[in-house]
Motif scaffolding. Structure first.
Motif: not given
Length: 334
Positions: A109-111, A153-155, A160-163, A169-174
């Motif tokens: 995915x992406x930030x 904020x993120x999907x 596939x993970x995108x923020x 990006x911190x929220x998604x990686x958490x």
């Protein structure tokens, strides 16, 4: 001993440094919190060496050829300069490596604007993704085969993970760490990073509190902050006007002009925004209603359904089902 999960974060000249350091800090904190390292993070670029970020700070990177694409468990494209990202799509060696890594990785995915490169390479066709709010329109127009969610904020859509922008990006990686190690571990990491709160993906990029504070005139900015901290108290016009030492009529007019919503509508916006977060806890509907100032579960349900189109119960069940149905990739559970 289980082998660490290999993470590759792609960087390039013009990258946003927080899109790199934020996620890297989350995974490093996870390693610190565990008896043995869980993640092995590689900061990669096309050629390796020093990469100049948009903040004029250099990032030391490895050449992508140093990490075989099939060895990557999680691939993330950091955001940054949009033109620089789109130029990367014309690098045949880099494009080939990214295509192979995304195909074999358990997740990719992406930030932030990194989603533009994924779209340009055709790696997210038919997927729901998000990116920084300022790039959403461009991305939707340029890549109609991609479903762009400009609010979240993120999907997470399959693997596939995108923020959205920068700190998300911190929220998604958490959320990724929570999937791997559990909620308690993710909460400990958030505490270690001194985060004010863990934000769920469905939360809007546009915080109603921040938006109102940016828009409001000076006399009301402090009041808005006070309202957000006292949602369980009466937030009616007489009380708020008294707090501002204004007549009720003058307060109502000036607040509405400054914030863009009537006092009652804005108070409800703050309460419902907080209620969505609390619904993901174990608190009962009655407890949530009490904490955010609706008084009763019935009043909360009525306002929630009117604003969001679903009942609080259905929202809670849907979010929990989505999280439960998104099982961890096989490579993470071997």
């Amino acid at each position: 001993m289980t082998a660490p999960i290999t993470i590759a974060i792609l960087v390039y000249d013009g990258v946003q440094i927080l899109d790199v350091s934020g996620p890297a800090a989350v995974f490093a904190a996870a390693n610190d919190a565990c008896p043995q390292p869980v993640y092995q993070v590689h900061i990669l670029s096309a050629a390796g060496g020093a990469v100049r970020s948009s903040s004029a700070m250099d990032i030391l990177s490895e050449a992508m050829t140093q990490v075989p694409p099939v060895a990557v468990d999680l691939l993330l494209i950091a955001g940054g300069d949009e033109a620089a990202l789109l130029r990367l799509a014309h690098d045949p060696d880099l494009s080939r490596w990214l295509a192979q890594a995304s195909a074999s990785a358990a997740r990719f995915g992406s930030i932030c604007t990194g989603a533009l490169l994924l779209a340009a390479l055709g790696l997210v066709k038919g997927k729901r993704v998000t990116t920084h709010w300022s790039a959403c329109r461009f991305m939707a127009d340029s890549f109609p085969e991609v479903e762009v969610d400009g609010a979240a904020l993120y999907v997470e859509d399959g693997k596939v993970w995108t923020s959205a922008g920068v700190t998300t990006g911190i929220d998604m990686c958490l959320a990724i760490v929570e999937r791997d190690l559990g909620t308690a571990a993710a909460n400990r990491i958030a505490e270690r990073l001194v985060l004010y709160a863990r934000r769920p993906g469905y939360q809007s990029q546009f915080s109603p509190l921040l938006h109102a504070q940016q828009r409001a005139d000076a006399p009301f900015s402090a009041l808005i902050e006070w309202m957000a901290a006292h949602l369980g108290e009466p937030l009616n016009v007489p009380q708020l006007a008294s707090r501002m030492a204004m007549s009720e009529r003058s307060f109502y007019r000036r607040f509405t002009e400054s914030v863009g919503e009537t006092p009652a509508r804005f108070a409800e916006t703050l309460r419902l925004d907080r209620a969505r977060d609390l619904l993901m806890s174990k608190a009962s509907l009655k407890e949530v209603a009490g904490q955010v100032g609706f008084g009763s579960a019935a009043r909360l349900s009525k306002a929630f359904e009117r604003r969001f189109g679903v009942t609080p119960q259905l929202f809670r069940e849907t979010q929990r089902m989505q999280r439960a149905s998104s099982s961890a990739p096989a490579s993470l559970t071997d």
